[in-house]
Scaffold this active site. Structure first.
Site, PDB file in Angstrom:
ATOM      1  N   LEU A 174       0.857  -1.176   0.000  1.00  0.00           N
ATOM      2  CA  LEU A 174       0.000   0.000   0.000  1.00  0.00           C
ATOM      3  C   LEU A 174       0.895   1.228   0.000  1.00  0.00           C
ATOM      4  CD1 LEU A 174      -2.618  -0.960   2.762  1.00  0.00           C
ATOM      5  CD2 LEU A 174      -2.865  -1.211   0.290  1.00  0.00           C
ATOM      6  N   ASP A 175       0.430   2.307  -0.632  1.00  0.00           N
ATOM      7  CA  ASP A 175       1.161   3.565  -0.551  1.00  0.00           C
ATOM      8  C   ASP A 175       1.315   3.979   0.907  1.00  0.00           C
ATOM      9  OD1 ASP A 175       1.131   3.640  -3.305  1.00  0.00           O
ATOM     10  OD2 ASP A 175      -0.517   5.080  -3.432  1.00  0.00           O
ATOM     11  N   ALA A 176       2.355   4.742   1.191  1.00  0.00           N
ATOM     12  CA  ALA A 176       2.557   5.225   2.557  1.00  0.00           C
ATOM     13  C   ALA A 176       1.346   6.013   3.048  1.00  0.00           C
ATOM     14  CB  ALA A 176       3.813   6.090   2.626  1.00  0.00           C
ATOM     15  N   THR A 177       0.680   6.732   2.138  1.00  0.00           N
ATOM     16  CA  THR A 177      -0.448   7.584   2.524  1.00  0.00           C
ATOM     17  C   THR A 177      -1.771   6.827   2.624  1.00  0.00           C
ATOM     18  OG1 THR A 177      -0.704   8.162   0.184  1.00  0.00           O
ATOM     19  CG2 THR A 177       0.584   9.668   1.564  1.00  0.00           C
ATOM     20  N   THR A 178      -1.754   5.522   2.345  1.00  0.00           N
ATOM     21  CA  THR A 178      -2.957   4.688   2.384  1.00  0.00           C
ATOM     22  C   THR A 178      -2.925   3.793   3.617  1.00  0.00           C
ATOM     23  OG1 THR A 178      -3.030   4.650  -0.031  1.00  0.00           O
ATOM     24  CG2 THR A 178      -4.315   2.969   1.109  1.00  0.00           C
TER      25      THR A 178
END
Length: 343
Positions: A174-178
């Protein structure tokens, strides 16, 4: 709630001899971490594995990939009694004695760290985690420490040796922001099975996203190919000659020019949901990269995107597994503001 799976290796072979008892845990399951030096594991082939190829049998008993099992055989690390020519395709019979020499594991230069994340489920083959926003999955430039990988090594010191290298089995990210659900393999067998299921799109992946504006329809599919943005190497973009990408969306509600959307992924491109929703003029709330002109209600570590549902077949048992994870508090609180017209 963490849940433990029942033993499976014990049903496939008879009780271990005294030589390998130290490598078997109290439930009769093979330990997931290889010893620090070469060690022999001995098995007696049971009825369930009789008639199968040797590479398949080793893969199942040791929890390694089929390819790594073949490597062990070809390098002379496996032997059978009664003695015969040992090769990956040889069929084993009930009552055969199998000995496998496990080479010492290679180690990666990763220092375990106590990282904050939630374990939703674990068993001998896999771990399902709830990743918080702001946590990077892999070590990378600018993030050589403090990642989910470091935290997995700290929390699971016996984390399996994957095909000869001691490392966490990251099969997707997952993206860091997700935030939200991820599955991690604990051994080569699980990693191989999950990789295959991801590649063949048999994994159920659903996300909740809050978008700016109104989606083009209540339900729709976005099938624009994605690749690196030729004008900004930090971004991805929908480009004609990019890699195939497919996102289904369903608008759950629209209030005050915000749309709460359920997104189902049929491919796994970098930033896929963020790029596809921006392409239909509904960028995600908080997305500074793809909607830089819109003010974000969150810090730089958060986009309103949450992996809320994850489903797959267990790589060993074939059992259907399904996990759900509600929105974290900061996203749920912002939804309340939107519905009240206070956002």
């Amino acid at each position: 709630m963490r849940k433990r799976a029942s033993a499976t290796a014990a049903a496939m072979c008879s009780a271990p001899s005294s030589i390998d008892r130290e490598y078997i845990n109290e439930e009769g399951e093979g330990l997931l971490a290889a010893p620090s030096s070469s060690a022999v594991q001995n098995f007696t082939v049971g009825a369930e594995l009789a008639g199968h190829r040797l590479d398949f049998v080793i893969s199942r008993l040791l929890g390694v990939s089929r390819g790594y099992a073949q490597k062990l055989i070809k390098e002379g690390h496996a032997s059978l009694t009664p003695e015969r020519r040992v090769k990956p395709a040889v069929k084993v019979e009930e009552g055969d004695s199998l000995a496998v020499v496990i080479p010492p594991a290679e180690t990666l230069d990763l220092e375990p760290q106590d990282i904050d994340f939630e374990t939703v489920y674990d068993d001998e083959d896999l771990i399902v985690v709830n990743k918080p926003a702001g946590l990077v999955v892999h070590p990378a430039p600018g993030h050589w420490s403090g990642t989910l990988v470091h935290g997995l090594l700290f929390r699971y010191p016996d984390l399996g040796t994957l095909n000869g290298v001691r490392r966490p089995g990251i099969v997707h990210r997952l993206d860091a922001t997700t935030s939200g659900l991820m599955v991690v393999a604990r051994n080569g067998l699980a990693q191989e099975g999950l990789f295959k299921d991801f590649k063949e799109r048999r994994i159920r992946k659903e996300y909740l996203a809050l978008c700016c504006g109104m989606t083009p329809s209540e339900r729709g599919s976005v099938k624009y190919p994605i690749d690196r943005d030729p004008y900004n190497r930090l971004r991805m973009a929908c480009v004609e000659d990019g890699r195939e990408a497919w996102t289904d969306y369903e608008r759950l509600w629209n209030v005050n020019n915000y749309s709460l959307v359920k997104c189902t992924l049929h491919s796994g491109r970098t930033h896929q949901i963020r790029v596809h929703m921006q392409a239909v003029r509904c960028p995600l709330v908080g997305d500074r990269l793809y909607a830089p002109s819109r003010q974000s209600p969150f810090g730089p570590e958060r986009v309103f995107l949450h992996s809320w549902k994850l489903g797959f077949k267990h790589p060993r048992s074939g059992k259907e597994m399904l996990f759900t994870q509600p929105l974290p508090r900061e996203l749920a609180d912002f939804l309340k503001k939107v519905r009240m017209g206070a956002a």
